[in-house]
Design a protein around this motif. Structure first.
Motif, PDB file in Angstrom:
ATOM      1  N   ASN A 132       0.832  -1.203   0.000  1.00 50.91           N
ATOM      2  CA  ASN A 132       0.000   0.000   0.000  1.00 50.91           C
ATOM      3  C   ASN A 132       0.869   1.256   0.000  1.00 50.91           C
ATOM      4  N   MET A 177      -3.513   5.430   2.186  1.00 48.38           N
ATOM      5  CA  MET A 177      -4.844   5.006   2.594  1.00 48.38           C
ATOM      6  C   MET A 177      -5.688   6.232   2.924  1.00 48.38           C
ATOM      7  N   SER A 179      -7.673   2.124  -0.101  1.00 52.51           N
ATOM      8  CA  SER A 179      -6.226   2.278  -0.209  1.00 52.51           C
ATOM      9  C   SER A 179      -5.801   2.147  -1.663  1.00 52.51           C
ATOM     10  N   GLY A 194      -7.096  -1.047   3.325  1.00 55.14           N
ATOM     11  CA  GLY A 194      -6.264  -0.078   4.020  1.00 55.14           C
ATOM     12  C   GLY A 194      -5.909  -0.535   5.421  1.00 55.14           C
ATOM     13  N   TRP A 195      -5.288   0.353   6.198  1.00 57.25           N
ATOM     14  CA  TRP A 195      -4.891   0.099   7.580  1.00 57.25           C
ATOM     15  C   TRP A 195      -3.815  -0.982   7.688  1.00 57.25           C
TER      16      TRP A 195
END
Length: 344
Positions: free
Chosen positions: A40, A43, A73, A96-97
């Protein structure tokens, strides 16, 4: 392979607190046939995520405790055993995260999807990866589809957009201006009001923390209100009702003010104006209009390139800053679209 993710460890009562999250190290499995590994790059954090933190959610699955969270993301494929994806492909996901994740590349379905659903994106013109989360992100789609597909914008008429310094609000203000409307907006600080007037070009703006909302709207809308894009609160919506012209529309894109207090809509004690003026109150899912997604991308990128549309971003650095970024949406410290940069 080692990676990191943010987990929820306790459900909040009110505005999210930083200690309700934790940053953990995770071991990612070796890829199997049909899978890809994604790194990623950035995000998004969005107000709707506060509702995901509750034990019961009305329109989405609640976030689990001590497990992977989800959210928009943008990332790059760094390893692939899936013939549909190559190394360096840019992919948008609801994963995401976390800094990395493994996916089997399920078909992407209108942002309402499993945590592994991804879709390839192309960088054309001046687009950057993060633009798919800001300029072309979910919040921008909410403003665009609501106004362009879910309402009748009439040049010269008056539209009121609450929370004008947020993503939905700022995009909504600018789309309405592009379509020739007279735009009135509100924000929570003098700095944000000045930005709305100078950079966004709204016709009138006021600080709802310093002025009574009803009085400020009455002064700014001498010919009444023809359209509302509501993002803020029941109080703001209620203040608009007595000023609405007959048979006009109030679009409800969201109500950030109630997300941290159980999601209950209160304080509307003048609903009779809806009946007396034959008003339309419309809440809408942006997914309803995704058949117009290509037009959305074309319009937004063209307006941005032509200087007609400004994107204000607040970027937090590093995965560990994600909880603070989310909290900023509710404590008044956010400005424009809030993103978390995860990698170059």
């Amino acid at each position: 392979m080692k990676s990191r993710r943010i987990e929820l460890v306790a459900r909040p009562d009110g505005i999210p607190e930083l200690e309700q999250f934790r940053l953990v190290d995770v071991d990612l499995p070796e890829l199997e046939d049909g899978q890809i590994l994604v790194k990623n790059l950035a995000m998004s954090v969005d107000p709707y995520m506060r509702r995901s933190m509750d034990a019961v959610a009305t329109d989405m699955e609640p976030w689990p405790i001590k497990a992977a969270l989800d959210g928009p993301s943008i990332g790059r494929v760094v390893e692939s055993k899936n013939p549909q994806y190559s190394v360096d492909d840019l992919v948008e996901s609801m994963s995401g995260w976390q800094e990395h994740f493994v996916s089997d590349g399920d078909e992407f379905i209108a942002y309402i999807s499993s945590n592994t659903a991804i879709v390839k994106r192309e960088l054309t013109g001046s687009l950057k990866p993060k633009d798919y989360l800001s300029l072309l992100g979910v919040a921008s789609q909410t403003a665009y589809f609501g106004l362009m597909c879910g309402a009748d914008m009439v040049a010269g008429e008056t539209v009121v957009v609450s929370s004008g310094a947020g993503t939905v609000g700022s995009i909504g203000c600018q789309i309405a201006k592009i379509n020739g409307m007279r735009v009135i907006s509100s924000a929570g600080s003098r700095e944000k009001v000045a930005w709305l007037l100078k950079d966004i070009g709204v016709d009138e703006a006021f600080n709802y923390k310093e002025s009574a909302i009803g009085d400020a709207l009455e002064q700014a809308c001498p010919n009444g209100i023809d359209l509302v894009l509501e993002n803020a609160s029941p109080e703001h919506l209620s203040a608009c009702l007595p000023l609405m012209n007959e048979m006009k529309t109030l679009l409800i894109a969201g109500m950030v003010g109630i997300y941290s207090s159980g999601g209950k809509v209160k304080n509307i004690d003048n609903f009779e104006f809806v009946l007396d003026s034959f008003l339309r109150i419309k809440s809408y899912p942006f997914m309803e209009f995704l058949d117009s997604y290509d037009k959305f991308v074309a319009d937004m990128t063209n307006w941005h390139n032509e200087g007609k549309l400004v994107i204000k971003e607040t970027i937090f650095d590093g995965l560990e800053a994600a909880p603070k970024a989310l909290r900023s949406l509710f404590d008044g410290n956010s400005f424009g679209k809030v993103l978390v940069k995860l990698a170059d």
